[in-house]
Each structure stands twice: as structure tokens, then as C-alpha cells.
Write a protein that holds these residues in place. Structure first.
Motif, PDB file in Angstrom:
ATOM      1  N   SER A 289       0.846  -1.185   0.000  1.00  0.00           N
ATOM      2  CA  SER A 289       0.000   0.000   0.000  1.00  0.00           C
ATOM      3  C   SER A 289       0.881   1.235   0.000  1.00  0.00           C
ATOM      4  O   SER A 289       2.007   1.205   0.500  1.00  0.00           O
ATOM      5  CB  SER A 289      -0.879  -0.008   1.259  1.00  0.00           C
ATOM      6  OG  SER A 289      -1.480   1.240   1.469  1.00  0.00           O
ATOM      7  N   ASN A 290       0.369   2.343  -0.531  1.00  0.00           N
ATOM      8  CA  ASN A 290       1.131   3.588  -0.465  1.00  0.00           C
ATOM      9  C   ASN A 290       0.780   4.418   0.766  1.00  0.00           C
ATOM     10  O   ASN A 290       1.204   5.562   0.881  1.00  0.00           O
ATOM     11  CB  ASN A 290       0.981   4.409  -1.759  1.00  0.00           C
ATOM     12  CG  ASN A 290      -0.433   4.854  -2.018  1.00  0.00           C
ATOM     13  OD1 ASN A 290      -1.135   5.326  -1.135  1.00  0.00           O
ATOM     14  ND2 ASN A 290      -0.875   4.698  -3.259  1.00  0.00           N
ATOM     15  N   ALA A 291       0.050   3.837   1.701  1.00  0.00           N
ATOM     16  CA  ALA A 291      -0.309   4.480   2.977  1.00  0.00           C
ATOM     17  C   ALA A 291      -1.002   5.829   2.770  1.00  0.00           C
ATOM     18  O   ALA A 291      -0.807   6.754   3.534  1.00  0.00           O
ATOM     19  CB  ALA A 291       0.927   4.639   3.859  1.00  0.00           C
ATOM     20  N   SER A 292      -1.798   5.921   1.700  1.00  0.00           N
ATOM     21  CA  SER A 292      -2.538   7.138   1.350  1.00  0.00           C
ATOM     22  C   SER A 292      -1.631   8.334   1.083  1.00  0.00           C
ATOM     23  O   SER A 292      -2.046   9.481   1.226  1.00  0.00           O
ATOM     24  CB  SER A 292      -3.567   7.482   2.428  1.00  0.00           C
ATOM     25  OG  SER A 292      -4.548   6.463   2.481  1.00  0.00           O
ATOM     26  N   LEU A 293      -0.388   8.084   0.671  1.00  0.00           N
ATOM     27  CA  LEU A 293       0.498   9.168   0.254  1.00  0.00           C
ATOM     28  C   LEU A 293       0.145   9.642  -1.154  1.00  0.00           C
ATOM     29  O   LEU A 293       0.539  10.733  -1.557  1.00  0.00           O
ATOM     30  CB  LEU A 293       1.967   8.715   0.304  1.00  0.00           C
ATOM     31  CG  LEU A 293       2.497   8.377   1.693  1.00  0.00           C
ATOM     32  CD1 LEU A 293       3.913   7.817   1.600  1.00  0.00           C
ATOM     33  CD2 LEU A 293       2.470   9.602   2.593  1.00  0.00           C
ATOM     34  N   ALA A 294      -0.608   8.836  -1.895  1.00  0.00           N
ATOM     35  CA  ALA A 294      -1.095   9.204  -3.220  1.00  0.00           C
ATOM     36  C   ALA A 294      -2.618   9.328  -3.158  1.00  0.00           C
ATOM     37  O   ALA A 294      -3.247   8.882  -2.193  1.00  0.00           O
ATOM     38  CB  ALA A 294      -0.691   8.144  -4.241  1.00  0.00           C
ATOM     39  N   ASP A 295      -3.212   9.948  -4.179  1.00  0.00           N
ATOM     40  CA  ASP A 295      -4.669  10.124  -4.211  1.00  0.00           C
ATOM     41  C   ASP A 295      -5.402   8.784  -4.267  1.00  0.00           C
ATOM     42  O   ASP A 295      -6.475   8.632  -3.701  1.00  0.00           O
ATOM     43  CB  ASP A 295      -5.071  10.981  -5.415  1.00  0.00           C
ATOM     44  CG  ASP A 295      -4.610  12.422  -5.270  1.00  0.00           C
ATOM     45  OD1 ASP A 295      -4.409  12.872  -4.120  1.00  0.00           O
ATOM     46  OD2 ASP A 295      -4.449  13.099  -6.305  1.00  0.00           O
ATOM     47  N   ASP A 296      -4.817   7.816  -4.954  1.00  0.00           N
ATOM     48  CA  ASP A 296      -5.425   6.494  -5.092  1.00  0.00           C
ATOM     49  C   ASP A 296      -4.601   5.492  -4.287  1.00  0.00           C
ATOM     50  O   ASP A 296      -3.374   5.466  -4.391  1.00  0.00           O
ATOM     51  CB  ASP A 296      -5.456   6.106  -6.570  1.00  0.00           C
ATOM     52  CG  ASP A 296      -6.298   4.878  -6.837  1.00  0.00           C
ATOM     53  OD1 ASP A 296      -7.186   4.570  -6.011  1.00  0.00           O
ATOM     54  OD2 ASP A 296      -6.062   4.221  -7.869  1.00  0.00           O
ATOM     55  N   ASN A 297      -5.262   4.660  -3.465  1.00  0.00           N
ATOM     56  CA  ASN A 297      -4.560   3.705  -2.611  1.00  0.00           C
ATOM     57  C   ASN A 297      -5.349   2.391  -2.519  1.00  0.00           C
ATOM     58  O   ASN A 297      -5.874   2.054  -1.466  1.00  0.00           O
ATOM     59  CB  ASN A 297      -4.346   4.311  -1.217  1.00  0.00           C
ATOM     60  CG  ASN A 297      -3.535   3.411  -0.317  1.00  0.00           C
ATOM     61  OD1 ASN A 297      -2.754   2.596  -0.771  1.00  0.00           O
ATOM     62  ND2 ASN A 297      -3.742   3.549   0.976  1.00  0.00           N
TER      63      ASN A 297
END
Length: 162
Positions: A140-148
């Protein structure tokens, strides 16, 4: 200066490391992208350095992971690994490794090239030092991007100490 820093860090790790071995882990499993992606087989390769902290049951080490799926998804990361090992052979592994992810299929886009891989596994170590385990991991990108959207993997693992 860089060589000096590497020498100091290597010396400190060597001094703090107990007589525990390094480890290679080979895993075969399956990916689960939920509703948006293409699931497939996955192969994982993990390296674990000699632990820099070793307590009675718990140890911590640096590690690295590379995985490739049947759809061509690739992850390469490095981070921290923890093991709780009991005298009866049973152990629990966990790790957190940030890294780079490249999707092999458009539907397997995780929203960012930078992803975190977390893992939780349960295994048994034999008297010869080899071990088997079952693990679940999550990228996961840990919500660092708009889409996760995230992605899970389920695997059977074979561990070899050296």
C-alpha cells in the motif's frame, strides 16, 4: 568520508550482532488485488541480515525483498524485520519494507511507484535451521497518493540460514 561512514556503521552492526545467521527466504503464493486488478501467482525472494538486536525471544534485523507476479508486477524494497522465536521451533515473522512497485498490468496500479510492504507470518524451524512458514503481506502507499487500492499476497515460504 563515505567510506569512513560505511566502515563505522558496519563495525557497529558487527559488534552489536549476536551469533545468529543470515537468512534467505523463497516464497510462492498468490496475489489478491480485490475487485480492480488481475490476480496471479507471485514469487518472493527475501534476504535477512544478521540481527542487530537479539533478546530472549525477539530479534530485529535489516532485510530486503523482491517479488514478481505472473502479471509482471515487480516490487523491490528494504526495511526492518522482526522475529519472535520460541524454543519449541515455532516463530512469528513481521516486517515493514518501503520500496518501489511497478505494475505489469494497468488494472494492478497501486496508485504510486512508492509502496510499503508489510508482512505477518507464522512458521516452524527444524533442528537443521531450515524453516517453513505461511505469510500474508500487504502492499500500500499508505494514502500518500490520491489512489490507494492496496494488494494482498498469501504465500508459503521456505527459509534457509547461512
Amino acid at each position: 568520508m563515505t567510506r569512513f561512514c560505511v566502515a563505522v556503521v558496519s563495525s557497529l552492526l558487527a559488534l552489536s550482532a549476536p551469533a545468529s545467521a543470515q537468512e534467505l527466504t523463497f516464497a510462492l503464493g498468490a496475489t489478491d488485488f480485490g475487485e480492480g486488478g488481475e490476480d496471479s501467482a507471485v514469487f518472493d525472494f527475501e534476504y535477512r541480515h544478521t540481527p542487530f538486536v537479539q533478546k530472549r525471544v525477539r530479534s530485529h534485523a535489516f532485510g530486503a525483498n523482491a517479488s514478481v507476479s505472473g502479471e509482471g508486477d515487480v516490487f523491490i524494497g528494504a526495511g526492518l524485520w522482526t522475529r519472535w522465536q520460541w524454543d519449541n521451533g515455532w516463530f512469528i515473522d513481521s516486517s515493514l519494507m518501503p520500496g518501489l512497485f511497478e505494475e505489469g498490468t494497468d488494472g494492478n496500479d497501486l496508485g504510486s511507484s512508492f509502496e510499503f510492504r508489510s508482512l505477518l507470518g507464522l512458521g516452524y524451524q527444524f533442528d537443521n535451521g531450515r524453516a517453513v512458514s505461511a505469510a500474508i503481506s500487504h502492499k500500500s502507499n499508505a494514502s500518500l497518493a490520491d489512489d490507494n487500492p492496496g494488494m494482498n499476497s498469501y504465500s508459503i515460504r521456505y527459509h534457509v540460514k547461512f
